[in-house]
Design a protein around this motif. Structure first.
Motif, mmCIF file in Angstrom:
data_model
loop_
_atom_site.group_PDB
_atom_site.id
_atom_site.type_symbol
_atom_site.label_atom_id
_atom_site.label_comp_id
_atom_site.label_asym_id
_atom_site.label_seq_id
_atom_site.Cartn_x
_atom_site.Cartn_y
_atom_site.Cartn_z
ATOM 1 N N ALA A 1 45.517 56.212 43.169
ATOM 2 C CA ALA A 1 44.504 55.216 42.812
ATOM 3 C C ALA A 1 43.178 55.903 42.522
ATOM 4 N N GLY A 2 43.145 57.219 42.662
ATOM 5 C CA GLY A 2 41.952 57.962 42.293
ATOM 6 C C GLY A 2 40.942 58.119 43.413
ATOM 7 N N LYS B 1 50.462 46.673 38.729
ATOM 8 C CA LYS B 1 49.348 47.452 39.258
ATOM 9 C C LYS B 1 48.693 48.244 38.126
ATOM 10 N N ILE C 1 42.982 56.881 34.588
ATOM 11 C CA ILE C 1 43.056 55.417 34.644
ATOM 12 C C ILE C 1 42.026 54.809 33.706
ATOM 13 N N GLU D 1 47.202 43.045 47.818
ATOM 14 C CA GLU D 1 46.491 44.191 48.391
ATOM 15 C C GLU D 1 46.900 45.481 47.694
ATOM 16 N N ASN D 2 48.198 45.604 47.417
ATOM 17 C CA ASN D 2 48.673 46.795 46.723
ATOM 18 C C ASN D 2 48.096 46.902 45.323
ATOM 19 N N PHE E 1 45.688 52.064 53.886
ATOM 20 C CA PHE E 1 46.654 52.688 52.984
ATOM 21 C C PHE E 1 46.799 54.181 53.267
ATOM 22 N N ARG F 1 44.886 47.543 35.992
ATOM 23 C CA ARG F 1 43.837 48.535 35.760
ATOM 24 C C ARG F 1 43.570 48.722 34.273
ATOM 25 N N ILE G 1 45.241 45.586 44.081
ATOM 26 C CA ILE G 1 43.810 45.832 43.919
ATOM 27 C C ILE G 1 43.385 47.194 44.453
ATOM 28 N N LEU G 2 44.265 47.863 45.197
ATOM 29 C CA LEU G 2 43.889 49.149 45.798
ATOM 30 C C LEU G 2 43.321 50.100 44.741
ATOM 31 N N GLY G 3 42.094 50.554 44.986
ATOM 32 C CA GLY G 3 41.471 51.494 44.053
ATOM 33 C C GLY G 3 40.747 50.802 42.909
ATOM 34 N N ALA G 4 40.961 49.488 42.767
ATOM 35 C CA ALA G 4 40.259 48.747 41.710
ATOM 36 C C ALA G 4 39.715 47.462 42.311
ATOM 37 N N GLU G 5 39.181 47.575 43.535
ATOM 38 C CA GLU G 5 38.765 46.386 44.272
ATOM 39 C C GLU G 5 37.542 45.732 43.637
ATOM 40 N N ILE H 1 39.955 44.769 57.690
ATOM 41 C CA ILE H 1 40.657 43.722 56.946
ATOM 42 C C ILE H 1 39.830 43.171 55.787
ATOM 43 N N GLN H 2 38.517 43.143 55.954
ATOM 44 C CA GLN H 2 37.706 42.436 54.974
ATOM 45 C C GLN H 2 36.991 43.328 53.965
ATOM 46 N N THR H 3 37.059 44.639 54.164
ATOM 47 C CA THR H 3 36.310 45.490 53.227
ATOM 48 C C THR H 3 37.238 46.422 52.452
ATOM 49 N N ARG H 4 36.706 46.890 51.346
ATOM 50 C CA ARG H 4 37.421 47.853 50.513
ATOM 51 C C ARG H 4 37.698 49.130 51.298
ATOM 52 N N PHE H 5 36.671 49.550 52.062
ATOM 53 C CA PHE H 5 36.823 50.756 52.880
ATOM 54 C C PHE H 5 38.030 50.613 53.809
ATOM 55 N N GLN I 1 41.328 59.087 38.444
ATOM 56 C CA GLN I 1 40.356 58.062 38.079
ATOM 57 C C GLN I 1 40.050 58.113 36.589
ATOM 58 N N LEU J 1 40.638 48.546 53.590
ATOM 59 C CA LEU J 1 41.919 48.478 52.867
ATOM 60 C C LEU J 1 42.406 49.881 52.544
ATOM 61 N N ARG J 2 41.488 50.692 52.043
ATOM 62 C CA ARG J 2 41.875 52.056 51.670
ATOM 63 C C ARG J 2 42.240 52.873 52.899
ATOM 64 N N SER K 1 34.481 45.338 44.409
ATOM 65 C CA SER K 1 33.314 45.181 45.275
ATOM 66 C C SER K 1 33.667 45.628 46.684
ATOM 67 N N PHE K 2 32.632 45.837 47.492
ATOM 68 C CA PHE K 2 32.861 46.338 48.849
ATOM 69 C C PHE K 2 33.594 45.302 49.695
ATOM 70 N N LEU K 3 33.242 44.031 49.522
ATOM 71 C CA LEU K 3 33.920 42.984 50.289
ATOM 72 C C LEU K 3 35.178 42.548 49.544
ATOM 73 N N LEU K 4 36.248 42.346 50.307
ATOM 74 C CA LEU K 4 37.523 42.069 49.665
ATOM 75 C C LEU K 4 37.690 40.604 49.272
#
Lengths: 330, 511
Positions: A203-204, B154, B78, B99-100, A192, B158, B102-106, A182-186, B75, A188-189, B108-111
């Motif tokens: 999204a690449g 979206k 984009i 969430e949709n 998905f 980007r 930012i997917l792929g353009a987050e 829930i909290q990380t980019r990893f 990538q 989220l992806r 940083s590692f923490l959301l």
């Protein structure tokens, strides 16, 4: 008083069963959230248990067994990945194959090594250093050798050797799984990938890479679960000792609607059913002795079916689960 | 520095023996709306997928704002400033809008941090382009038009300077489509370049500055929109003159052949799919059913063809109650061309001669005491395929080997050949190319003139308007009162499709 005692002993015994379920269930959450059906949890638990007990025996070191188990289960996770992600095979069939393979391999290799019908030697027998089993993170003997005076202070000694640390790790894993998802980019992806893999592709990012990451994590977690089974909870491996815990963990994942904390509740519930079974099975007086013990053996499984039947209607699996990802044309 | 946002040079791409794109050149001026038209399967989507880094072309090169674009990486596309809104949205339905996006353009590692930053940017974008969306809404609960806005946001999030829209209006009501075109115009004013891919000519005429036509994988013409006409574009698309208007005489309606009164249908999950549907279809007329896909049309056809039993209501065919099973319904002289020919109309693995008798396999025509008259069927099917211009007219070929249009002709031939009193037709031209559309429309009109009562369900508004004599619209399981087609237009029908009519349940309560 008797009631409180009964409850305490049930709680204790629930805690003994649950970590196996929790590790496997969190493995299941990672796999399934990434779109991989993981029937092979059962087989990986068994392999983890076998490898852990065997390596711990030879190395005289429980942690070595744990890491070896994680490694072995990751390899089997990759095997599943190769079949389902790379070659787009059927997830259930590949998982079943892993389960069959696990049953046969562990028994055959175990018998070839130790000639005890597949059992591995008892860990931590006479002359033990205390490092063979995964009970204390750092064994009591180590502290006693260091400071013999500690034997007079069992409380401090127990705290220092953190008895049952894998149980604690199990619950930390639940929090960790939630945090990662829930909290990380990893995370989220990963979510998905299990739901709308095309969105990841556009999204690449690579669907394949995330799915392999998921089976790797799932393998590592199954390894820990298996190691707990044979090296912490009990001191040796016996063939078939995973006793369908992997399937139950998968049921707990569905019960928890693919969410870590809810799945953990499912594990606790199923663990509790096992604890009750053990308790009733051992009854030596009263009406319970009239009932054949097979009934109690079957009871948790029957209740699992009942619980799932009540909940499965409202559960919604990740949309892309079990579906290979193929770039479509037009 | 050129003033071209996109330049494609000699792009070719094959999938096995199929040449999807052949030596395609295209130049799109910065800050314009450029249309790309072509029939289904002409290679438009493939071309855009190459531009977006989804496929690697066999030959050719692409420049974006004068810089060469590396292939094989979305990538990279984009980063070069290309954003794509796909025909099938690439959105995770159980996830939030944010969430949709930012997917792929987050970032940083923490959301946590990424989300709050994205929320701010999103609000700015929404304001700047007039695209209002609630960032915390769950995408699956949003109407399709809003989901599409999320897709556009979206891309903008980007940093897209070129926006590709692939058949964006297929799932929209006319009002939603107009709103989309307003958004596109305002994006253009702010300097965004837009590539609009469509097979609807009126959209091209309505919104684009220039247009390129693609036919069988080849670019066949570039025009300034103001210097061309729909007729010219249609001719370029098909390669010959096409009648856009359907030529038909006024209907000669006779007695009511199919009557539906107070029809309700609740599916096995307890969801009400049809609510108090009322209409009559007379012999010799076409009743069109318009509506955005998923408003109950599919269930209406399934109930009328006997696949589901209605929960309540009265359906009569030539005065007799509708039979209970699809087989018995056929015996009441009702033909059915299902919406989804691949799954309901044909068995694609079977040869054409078997697909061509589905539903009639037990009739004495084809079957003798349980034994199929195979020789006779093959011969009859060969003749029928000639008559309906199925190409190739080979009854032994697997059904899957025919193109969409020819598969549809097989279904139509099967149903029309039995000369039913009532014909139910669902999406007759979905995935069918323009040439075949013309033929299919003529067949339907000929059936009408021969005295068949026809119920035509289509999500293509133009098709409903040009074929039907009277028209109703469906919204959320309700059916609007009928209008005479000649006295209505897209605008007022669009309002009906959006539910702007009085909806009453069978008990007479306003819903």
């Amino acid at each position: 008083m008797e009631f409180i005692e009964l409850m305490l002993s049930l709680a204790q015994s629930t805690l003994r069963f649950t970590p196996i379920l929790i590790f496997a269930a969190m493995a299941g959450v990672f796999s399934e959230r990434a779109g991989i059906v993981d029937i092979g949890l059962e087989g990986k638990l068994l392999i983890g248990a076998f490898v852990s007990a065997t390596v711990a025996h030879y190395a005289g070191f429980g942690l070595a067994g744990l890491f070896a188990a994680m490694g072995a289960c990751i390899v089997f996770g990759w095997l599943h990945g190769l079949a389902t992600i790379t070659f787009r095979g059927d997830h259930v069939i590949s998982g079943l194959a892993i389960n069959f393979l696990a049953v046969g391999l562990t028994k055959t290799i175990g018998h070839a090594l130790f000639a005890k019908g597949g059992d591995t030697p008892n860990l931590g027998g006479p002359g033990s250093t205390g490092w063979e089993r995964l009970q204390g993170l750092i064994p009591k003997q180590f502290w006693l050798d260091l400071a013999p005076g500690l034997s007079e202070n069992p409380l401090l000694l127990n705290i220092l050797s953190i008895h049952g640390w894998l149980i604690i790790l199990a619950f930390i894993t639940v929090i960790g799984t939630w945090w990662v998802l829930i909290q990380t980019r990893f995370g989220l992806r990963l979510r998905f990938v299990g739901e709308e893999p095309q969105a990841i592709d556009t999204a690449g990012a690579s669907v394949t890479a995330y799915r392999y990451a998921a089976v790797t994590i799932a393998g590592a977690l199954c390894g820990i679960g298996g190691a707990y089974l044979s090296t912490s909870n009990i001191a040796s491996f016996t063939p078939g000792m995973s006793a369908d815990m992997g399937y139950l963990a998968l049921a707990a994942v569905i019960f928890g609607k693919w969410r870590p904390f809810q799945a953990m509740l499912g594990c606790l519930l199923f663990g509790f059913l096992f604890a009750v079974k053990d308790r009733l099975d051992g009854a030596s007086e009263g009406i319970l002795t009239q009932i054949p013990s097979q009934f109690f053996e079957a009871l948790p499984y029957i209740l699992v079916v009942v619980v799932l039947a009540g909940f499965v209607g409202t559960a919604r699996a990740p949309k892309a689960v079990g579906r290979p990802y193929v770039k479509e044309r037009e | 520095m050129t003033n071209f946002a996109i330049e494609l040079n000699g792009i070719s791409k094959s999938f096995g023996p199929v040449q999807a794109n052949k030596d395609i050149d295209l130049a799109v001026e910065t800050g314009t709306i450029h249309g790309i038209v072509g029939e289904n399967g002409a290679g438009k989507s493939t071309l855009m997928s190459i531009l977006y880094g989804f496929y690697v072309p066999d030959e050719g090169s692409i420049n974006v704002f004068g810089e060469p674009l590396e292939f094989n990486s979305s990538q990279k596309a984009i980063e070069a400033g290309i954003g794509m809104v796909h025909q099938h949205f690439m959105l995770g339905e159980p996830f939030s809008v944010l969430e949709n996006i930012i997917l792929g353009a987050e970032g940083s590692f923490l959301l946590g941090g990424a989300m709050s930053k994205a929320r701010e940017t999103l609000l700015q974008l929404s304001e700047r382009y007039g695209l209002s969306v609630d960032p915390d809404a769950i995408v699956g609960t949003l109407p399709v038009g809003v989901q599409q806005r999320v897709e556009i946001l979206k891309a903008l999030y980007r940093g897209a300077k070129v926006l590709i829209l692939d058949e964006p209006t297929g799932v929209l009501t006319p009002q939603e489509a107009d709103a989309l075109f307003d958004i596109l115009r305002s994006l253009k004013e702010q300097g965004t370049t837009i590539l609009l891919i469509t097979h609807k000519l009126h959209e091209i005429m309505n919104v684009t500055d220039s247009v390129s036509v693609i036919r069988r994988g080849e670019m066949v013409g570039h025009r300034k929109t103001e210097q061309t006409s729909p007729e010219e574009l249609a001719e370029l698309m098909v390669g010959r003159k096409v009648l856009l208007e359907v030529d038909k005489a006024p209907a000669q309606p006779k007695d009511v052949a199919l009557s539906v009164q107070g029809l309700n249908y609740t599916d096995e999950r307890g969801i009400q799919r049809l609510s108090n549907v009322n209409f009559d279809v007379r012999a010799g007329e076409i009743l069109g059913v318009a509506g955005v896909s998923g408003n109950g049309q599919a269930f209406l056809l399934e109930v009328l063809s006997g696949m589901h039993a209605p929960s309540s209501g009265r359906i009569t065919v030539n005065g007799a109650p509708l039979a209970k099973t699809p087989d018995l319904v056929r015996h009441q002289s009702i033909g059915h061309v299902p919406e989804d020919r691949q799954h309901m109309g044909l068995v694609t693995a079977f040869p054409a001669w078997e697909s061509g008798i589905l539903g009639f396999q037990a009739s004495a025509l084809y079957c003798n005491q349980g034994a199929m008259k195979t020789g006779l069927i093959k011969e009859a099917m060969g003749d029928l395929m000639e008559k309906f211009d199925v190409r190739p007219p080979n009854p032994l070929l697997a059904t899957a080997k025919f193109s969409g249009g020819n598969q549809q002709k097989i279904v139509l031939a099967r149903e029309i050949d039995k000369a039913p009193d009532v014909l139910l037709v669902g999406q007759p031209t979905r995935g069918v190319d323009i040439g075949a559309i013309e033929f299919i429309h003529r067949q339907i009109i000929a059936m009408r003139d021969a005295g068949t009562a026809i119920l035509l369900v289509s999500v293509e508004l133009e098709e409903v308007l040009s074929l039907s004599d009277r028209v109703v619209a469906m919204f959320d399981g309700f059916c609007s009162p009928d209008r005479v087609t000649a006295e209505t237009d897209e605008r007022s029908l669009g309002l009906l499709m959006a539910g702007e009519f009085e909806r009453t349940t069978s008990e007479g309560m306003a819903a």
